[in-house]
Design a protein around this motif. Structure first.
Motif, PDB file in Angstrom:
ATOM      1  N   LEU A   1     -31.823  27.200   9.362  1.00  0.00           N
ATOM      2  CA  LEU A   1     -31.922  28.396  10.188  1.00  0.00           C
ATOM      3  C   LEU A   1     -30.481  29.470   9.934  1.00  0.00           C
ATOM      4  CD1 LEU A   1     -33.433  26.699  13.299  1.00  0.00           C
ATOM      5  CD2 LEU A   1     -34.690  28.351  11.717  1.00  0.00           C
ATOM      6  N   GLN A   2     -29.453  28.678   9.364  1.00  0.00           N
ATOM      7  CA  GLN A   2     -28.421  29.534   9.266  1.00  0.00           C
ATOM      8  C   GLN A   2     -28.437  30.135   7.801  1.00  0.00           C
ATOM      9  OE1 GLN A   2     -26.527  30.134  12.264  1.00  0.00           O
ATOM     10  NE2 GLN A   2     -28.142  28.765  13.187  1.00  0.00           N
ATOM     11  N   LYS A   3     -27.869  31.280   7.587  1.00  0.00           N
ATOM     12  CA  LYS A   3     -28.016  32.074   6.340  1.00  0.00           C
ATOM     13  C   LYS A   3     -27.256  31.333   5.315  1.00  0.00           C
ATOM     14  CE  LYS A   3     -29.039  36.638   8.129  1.00  0.00           C
ATOM     15  NZ  LYS A   3     -28.766  38.018   8.346  1.00  0.00           N
ATOM     16  N   HIS A   4     -25.767  31.068   5.840  1.00  0.00           N
ATOM     17  CA  HIS A   4     -24.845  30.657   4.976  1.00  0.00           C
ATOM     18  C   HIS A   4     -24.976  29.150   4.420  1.00  0.00           C
ATOM     19  CE1 HIS A   4     -20.900  30.098   3.157  1.00  0.00           C
ATOM     20  NE2 HIS A   4     -20.754  29.074   3.658  1.00  0.00           N
ATOM     21  N   GLU A   5     -25.278  28.296   5.277  1.00  0.00           N
ATOM     22  CA  GLU A   5     -25.881  26.858   4.915  1.00  0.00           C
ATOM     23  C   GLU A   5     -27.168  26.865   4.276  1.00  0.00           C
ATOM     24  OE1 GLU A   5     -26.234  22.869   7.488  1.00  0.00           O
ATOM     25  OE2 GLU A   5     -27.201  24.467   8.365  1.00  0.00           O
ATOM     26  N   ARG A   6     -27.964  27.835   4.690  1.00  0.00           N
ATOM     27  CA  ARG A   6     -29.523  27.997   3.796  1.00  0.00           C
ATOM     28  C   ARG A   6     -29.099  28.253   2.330  1.00  0.00           C
ATOM     29  NH1 ARG A   6     -32.090  30.796   7.326  1.00  0.00           N
ATOM     30  NH2 ARG A   6     -31.658  32.980   6.487  1.00  0.00           N
ATOM     31  N   HIS A   7     -28.228  29.231   2.294  1.00  0.00           N
ATOM     32  CA  HIS A   7     -27.647  29.678   0.737  1.00  0.00           C
ATOM     33  C   HIS A   7     -27.080  28.469  -0.128  1.00  0.00           C
ATOM     34  CE1 HIS A   7     -25.585  32.321  -2.478  1.00  0.00           C
ATOM     35  NE2 HIS A   7     -26.802  32.681  -2.458  1.00  0.00           N
ATOM     36  N   GLU A   8     -26.174  27.623   0.721  1.00  0.00           N
ATOM     37  CA  GLU A   8     -25.709  26.456  -0.013  1.00  0.00           C
ATOM     38  C   GLU A   8     -26.628  25.452  -0.387  1.00  0.00           C
ATOM     39  OE1 GLU A   8     -22.625  25.342   2.709  1.00  0.00           O
ATOM     40  OE2 GLU A   8     -20.939  26.811   1.754  1.00  0.00           O
ATOM     41  N   GLN A   9     -27.777  25.177   0.627  1.00  0.00           N
ATOM     42  CA  GLN A   9     -28.650  24.261   0.250  1.00  0.00           C
ATOM     43  C   GLN A   9     -29.600  24.575  -0.905  1.00  0.00           C
ATOM     44  OE1 GLN A   9     -30.267  24.090   4.044  1.00  0.00           O
ATOM     45  NE2 GLN A   9     -28.928  22.750   5.232  1.00  0.00           N
ATOM     46  N   ALA A  10     -29.882  26.039  -1.174  1.00  0.00           N
ATOM     47  CA  ALA A  10     -30.569  26.346  -2.224  1.00  0.00           C
ATOM     48  C   ALA A  10     -29.705  26.132  -3.582  1.00  0.00           C
ATOM     49  CB  ALA A  10     -30.752  27.990  -2.210  1.00  0.00           C
ATOM     50  N   GLY A  11     -28.414  26.028  -3.622  1.00  0.00           N
ATOM     51  CA  GLY A  11     -27.693  25.754  -4.523  1.00  0.00           C
ATOM     52  C   GLY A  11     -27.765  24.172  -4.880  1.00  0.00           C
ATOM     53  N   LEU A  12     -27.810  23.306  -3.732  1.00  0.00           N
ATOM     54  CA  LEU A  12     -27.934  22.101  -3.860  1.00  0.00           C
ATOM     55  C   LEU A  12     -29.332  21.790  -4.591  1.00  0.00           C
ATOM     56  CD1 LEU A  12     -26.223  20.786  -0.734  1.00  0.00           C
ATOM     57  CD2 LEU A  12     -25.248  20.668  -3.169  1.00  0.00           C
ATOM     58  N   LEU A  13     -30.372  22.598  -4.129  1.00  0.00           N
ATOM     59  CA  LEU A  13     -31.753  22.161  -4.451  1.00  0.00           C
ATOM     60  C   LEU A  13     -31.824  22.372  -6.126  1.00  0.00           C
ATOM     61  CD1 LEU A  13     -34.999  23.673  -2.756  1.00  0.00           C
ATOM     62  CD2 LEU A  13     -34.652  23.746  -5.412  1.00  0.00           C
ATOM     63  N   LEU A  14     -31.286  23.526  -6.328  1.00  0.00           N
ATOM     64  CA  LEU A  14     -31.295  23.741  -7.951  1.00  0.00           C
ATOM     65  C   LEU A  14     -30.630  22.507  -8.768  1.00  0.00           C
ATOM     66  CD1 LEU A  14     -30.797  27.520  -7.784  1.00  0.00           C
ATOM     67  CD2 LEU A  14     -33.112  26.254  -8.357  1.00  0.00           C
ATOM     68  N   ASP A  15     -29.511  22.207  -8.192  1.00  0.00           N
ATOM     69  CA  ASP A  15     -28.768  21.118  -8.847  1.00  0.00           C
ATOM     70  C   ASP A  15     -29.644  19.941  -8.802  1.00  0.00           C
ATOM     71  OD1 ASP A  15     -26.444  22.641  -9.273  1.00  0.00           O
ATOM     72  OD2 ASP A  15     -25.212  22.027  -7.660  1.00  0.00           O
ATOM     73  N   ARG A  16     -30.292  19.432  -7.773  1.00  0.00           N
ATOM     74  CA  ARG A  16     -31.066  18.360  -7.441  1.00  0.00           C
ATOM     75  C   ARG A  16     -32.250  18.524  -8.646  1.00  0.00           C
ATOM     76  NH1 ARG A  16     -30.259  13.304  -6.518  1.00  0.00           N
ATOM     77  NH2 ARG A  16     -28.622  14.356  -5.084  1.00  0.00           N
TER      78      ARG A  16
ATOM     79  N   LEU B   1     -30.204  13.134   1.448  1.00  0.00           N
ATOM     80  CA  LEU B   1     -29.660  13.646   2.685  1.00  0.00           C
ATOM     81  C   LEU B   1     -28.417  14.692   2.473  1.00  0.00           C
ATOM     82  CD1 LEU B   1     -29.507  10.746   5.155  1.00  0.00           C
ATOM     83  CD2 LEU B   1     -31.053  12.569   5.114  1.00  0.00           C
ATOM     84  N   LEU B   2     -28.583  15.839   2.982  1.00  0.00           N
ATOM     85  CA  LEU B   2     -27.663  17.097   2.545  1.00  0.00           C
ATOM     86  C   LEU B   2     -26.564  16.890   3.529  1.00  0.00           C
ATOM     87  CD1 LEU B   2     -30.108  20.013   1.960  1.00  0.00           C
ATOM     88  CD2 LEU B   2     -29.076  18.393   0.334  1.00  0.00           C
ATOM     89  N   PRO B   3     -25.339  17.612   3.254  1.00  0.00           N
ATOM     90  CA  PRO B   3     -24.369  17.416   4.163  1.00  0.00           C
ATOM     91  C   PRO B   3     -24.515  18.083   5.517  1.00  0.00           C
ATOM     92  CG  PRO B   3     -23.755  18.362   1.861  1.00  0.00           C
ATOM     93  CD  PRO B   3     -25.240  18.162   2.075  1.00  0.00           C
ATOM     94  N   LEU B   4     -24.042  17.317   6.508  1.00  0.00           N
ATOM     95  CA  LEU B   4     -24.341  17.719   7.948  1.00  0.00           C
ATOM     96  C   LEU B   4     -23.667  18.720   8.602  1.00  0.00           C
ATOM     97  CD1 LEU B   4     -26.051  17.383  10.576  1.00  0.00           C
ATOM     98  CD2 LEU B   4     -24.340  15.427  11.026  1.00  0.00           C
ATOM     99  N   THR B   5     -23.855  19.900   8.886  1.00  0.00           N
ATOM    100  CA  THR B   5     -23.053  20.971   9.603  1.00  0.00           C
ATOM    101  C   THR B   5     -23.080  20.642  11.344  1.00  0.00           C
ATOM    102  OG1 THR B   5     -23.624  22.667   8.098  1.00  0.00           O
ATOM    103  CG2 THR B   5     -22.831  23.447  10.108  1.00  0.00           C
ATOM    104  N   PRO B   6     -22.128  20.469  11.626  1.00  0.00           N
ATOM    105  CA  PRO B   6     -21.946  20.160  13.016  1.00  0.00           C
ATOM    106  C   PRO B   6     -22.765  21.251  14.049  1.00  0.00           C
ATOM    107  CG  PRO B   6     -19.715  19.696  12.350  1.00  0.00           C
ATOM    108  CD  PRO B   6     -20.737  20.434  11.311  1.00  0.00           C
ATOM    109  N   GLY B   7     -23.552  20.770  14.682  1.00  0.00           N
ATOM    110  CA  GLY B   7     -24.437  21.291  15.819  1.00  0.00           C
ATOM    111  C   GLY B   7     -25.674  21.946  14.975  1.00  0.00           C
ATOM    112  N   GLN B   8     -25.906  21.530  13.873  1.00  0.00           N
ATOM    113  CA  GLN B   8     -27.334  21.895  13.061  1.00  0.00           C
ATOM    114  C   GLN B   8     -27.848  20.758  12.922  1.00  0.00           C
ATOM    115  OE1 GLN B   8     -27.955  25.201  12.816  1.00  0.00           O
ATOM    116  NE2 GLN B   8     -26.028  25.492  13.667  1.00  0.00           N
ATOM    117  N   HIS B   9     -29.323  20.919  12.734  1.00  0.00           N
ATOM    118  CA  HIS B   9     -30.312  19.628  12.271  1.00  0.00           C
ATOM    119  C   HIS B   9     -29.895  19.226  10.841  1.00  0.00           C
ATOM    120  CE1 HIS B   9     -32.852  20.264  15.530  1.00  0.00           C
ATOM    121  NE2 HIS B   9     -33.076  21.455  15.363  1.00  0.00           N
TER     122      HIS B   9
END
Length: 250
Positions: free
Chosen positions: A134-149, A101-109
């Motif tokens: 769907l949010q650009k900034h969060e999406r970019h951070e999630q890509a970094g977490l994906l590569l780490d994973r 589970l990825l960090p939860l951003t308030p107001g987002q899925h």
């Protein structure tokens, strides 16, 4: 449209394995599940990287029904990964699985990854299914977490697939392709665009592979025997991405 044959799953004399990987956003199975199962079955995948798997009431039962109808088994994910899931065929031997589970951003899925390490004969490969924000900034951070994973899977080869909610020119897409092969760009096959089935005009779903994996072909399986336009339109609101990959033996 005539689609050339895509290599079938097999084990090579040198111990490498050709595997078929399918990425598919199934919109929580809210559409025609019979059509969905027919599309998956016709693609003959060894592993299916699902996005928007059922994740609420009786989600395990719904996902099990799809796996059974597609002659596959559940590998990981679903509600426990906030939507991404993995299915596989009996050719795969499962080493381990983990839902993240990825960090939860308030107001987002809530977002997550479904991950596993599987073997095909002497081949070990990590797999990861994702559905980015769907949010650009969060999406970019999630890509970094994906590569780490992917690095944390601690395997020489890995395959990643998902709904990126972004086209290839985007910053997040480019962050992924800086380290991973974009399978469509490497060996185009079938059709390119994944959204929407009624009017395909953009590629926001993709499969990626680590270096060393040979991409034999990747794309939307339009024209593949058994995959009809009617089923593609009825199954869900995205088109699937199918790849044949040759993974070296370890």
């Amino acid at each position: 449209m005539v689609t050339p044959p895509l290599p079938n799953s097999l084990t090579e004399p040198d111990g490498s394995a050709v595997i078929r990987v399918l990425g598919y956003n199934i919109r929580s199975m809210r559409d025609d599940t019979d059509a969905l199962a027919r599309v998956i079955t016709a693609c003959a995948p060894d592993v299916v990287l699902i996005q928007e798997a059922p994740r609420f009431f009786r989600w395990r039962k719904k996902l099990a029904r799809l796996a059974r109808a597609s002659d596959l088994v559940i590998l990981s994910g679903g509600g426990t990964a906030a939507g991404p899931a993995l299915l596989c065929g009996l050719r795969a031997t499962v080493e381990r699985t983990e839902d993240v589970l990825l960090p939860l951003t308030p107001g987002q899925h809530r977002r997550g990854f479904a991950t596993a390490v599987v073997r095909f004969g002497g081949v070990r490969v990590g797999v990861l299914s994702c559905h980015l924000s769907l949010q650009k900034h969060e999406r970019h951070e999630q890509a970094g977490l994906l590569l780490d994973r992917v690095a944390d899977l601690d395997v020489p080869y890995a395959v990643v697939g998902g709904d990126l909610n972004e086209r290839p020119g985007g910053r997040t897409f480019q962050r992924l392709t800086a380290e991973l092969q974009d399978c469509w760009a490497t060996a185009p096959w079938g059709a390119e665009y994944t959204s929407t089935p009624a009017d395909p005009h953009q590629r926001i779903d993709a499969l990626f592979a680590t270096k060393g994996v040979e991409v034999l072909g990747c794309g939307v399986p339009v024209g593949l025997p058994g995959v009809t336009e009617a089923d593609l339109r009825a199954a869900t609101d995205h088109l699937p991405v199918l790849a044949a990959l040759r993974v070296p033996a370890v």
